[in-house]
Design an enzyme around this catalytic site. Structure first.
Site, PDB file in Angstrom:
ATOM      1  N   TYR A 118       0.835  -1.203   0.000  1.00 54.57           N
ATOM      2  CA  TYR A 118       0.000   0.000   0.000  1.00 54.57           C
ATOM      3  C   TYR A 118       0.869   1.252   0.000  1.00 54.57           C
ATOM      4  CZ  TYR A 118      -3.592  -3.401   1.280  1.00 54.57           C
ATOM      5  OH  TYR A 118      -4.423  -4.480   1.301  1.00 54.57           O
ATOM      6  N   GLU A 175      -8.970 -11.526   8.474  1.00 52.69           N
ATOM      7  CA  GLU A 175      -8.483 -11.885   7.146  1.00 52.69           C
ATOM      8  C   GLU A 175      -9.609 -12.221   6.173  1.00 52.69           C
ATOM      9  OE1 GLU A 175      -4.846 -12.707   6.605  1.00 52.69           O
ATOM     10  OE2 GLU A 175      -4.184 -13.549   8.499  1.00 52.69           O
ATOM     11  N   HIS A 212      -4.708 -17.674   4.217  1.00 51.43           N
ATOM     12  CA  HIS A 212      -4.532 -17.435   5.649  1.00 51.43           C
ATOM     13  C   HIS A 212      -5.804 -17.779   6.423  1.00 51.43           C
ATOM     14  CE1 HIS A 212      -1.177 -14.204   4.832  1.00 51.43           C
ATOM     15  NE2 HIS A 212      -0.971 -15.361   4.219  1.00 51.43           N
TER      16      HIS A 212
END
Length: 340
Positions: A118, A175, A212
């Site tokens: 990012y 997640e 994940h």
């Protein structure tokens, strides 16, 4: 005096403790090594994606669109930072199995890479002053700060088997659910041919987060099924209480973030869709009734390989090894009792 000798005995035990090494020659369960292999094959770095190609598209966005875009990424940066620095370590600390520790450690590294990605987008598209203002916004936005506070409240209090399970559940929610208010807008724009390279970074991150959520979900299911009946009921109630608390904050955060875009209700529906997926990862039934998800965004969730000219760009079709696309069936292990 007795306390002094107890302390000496404890120190002696530490010195004489046999230190073991991870042994990958023997599979400790029927899924961890498969997740290790898949994590490694998916490895990528943000520098390999040419974000500079998005500059013309960025300049064509309105000021409101640019503010929304950079703020959704800023929120994701905070969550990835906390997941890499607090979430994954809290689970590793009470996980004895070395192979599982290794997989979690790799996942923690990828969370740091996500946060770095990012910043690569910010550095390419924004001025130094804009970036500093954005990180001030992260620290000053109360709903975003509250989201981090709720998550860290659990991560910072992981000290026994029950709290370890709840930290795993929190991680799965993070997640498989909380990230998605931030993922929606980049997927929405990329599906319309805007901000394509940045959208590819989101696709790469999505592919990681899918893995994940499934892996930590399996660990959580195993741990949950080891508890006694009353403990299971207690923990399940806490999981749903946490989900409701997170969703209440996330709906407010989404309405604040997407105000004026006309996308608020679609994003909230998307959140509920992914919250149901998180519950599935934990072995629980879906909780929210959802409408059909925006087709453009739903298509962007696909982890299928995209076609690219790899001399000019790196997308989620890039492979360091040869592997098949992920399917739900790849994570079904009927020999494990905790999944029955």
């Amino acid at each position: 005096m007795k306390e002094k000798y107890k302390k000496i005995d404890k120190e002696k035990d530490k010195i004489e403790k046999v230190h073991k090494a991870v042994n990958w020659d023997t599979e400790d369960d029927d899924f961890t090594q498969a997740f290790w292999d898949q994590n490694v094959k998916q490895f990528w770095l943000p520098e390999e994606v040419p974000v500079s190609k998005d500059i013309p598209s960025w300049n064509e966005l309105s000021e409101k669109e640019r503010v929304l875009y950079k703020r959704v990424l800023a929120g994701l940066t905070l969550l990835d930072t906390k997941q890499g620095n607090d979430g994954i370590p809290s689970m590793m600390e009470l996980t004895d199995n070395f192979q599982r520790k290794a997989v979690l450690s790799f996942m923690g590294t990828m969370e740091e890479i996500h946060a770095k990605s990012y910043s690569n987008i910010f550095t390419t598209l924004l001025s130094k002053r804009e970036i500093n203002d954005l990180f001030d916004w992260i620290e000053e936005e109360p709903l975003l700060q509250n989201k981090a506070k709720i998550v860290l409240r659990q991560y910072k209090n992981t000290d026994d088997e029950k709290s370890l399970y709840l930290s795993m559940a929190t991680s799965v929610f993070l997640e498989s659910f909380l990230f998605y208010s931030g993922f929606f807008y980049p997927l929405f724009l990329a599906g319309q041919g805007k901000m394509i390279s940045s959208g590819e970074i989101i696709s790469l991150i999505l592919r990681d987060e899918s893995l994940h959520g499934k892996y930590i979900g399996l660990l959580a299911q195993e741990k949950f099924n080891a508890f006694k009946y009353d403990d299971k009921n207690e923990l399940k109630d806490k999981v749903y209480d946490l989900l409701k608390e997170l969703m209440e904050n996330e709906e407010k955060y989404t309405r604040m973030l997407y105000e004026g875009s006309g996308l608020e209700e679609q994003v909230i529906n998307f959140l509920k869709y992914n919250a149901n997926s998180a519950l599935t990862n934990l072995g629980f039934e879906e909780f929210y009734k959802v409408e059909p998800v925006n087709a453009i965004v739903l298509n962007g969730l696909s982890t299928e390989t995209k076609t690219h000219d790899f001399f000019s760009t790196k997308g989620n079709g890039y492979q360091k090894g040869i592997y098949e696309d992920l399917e739900d069936e790849d994570f079904f292990f009927p020999e494990n009792n905790f999944l029955n």
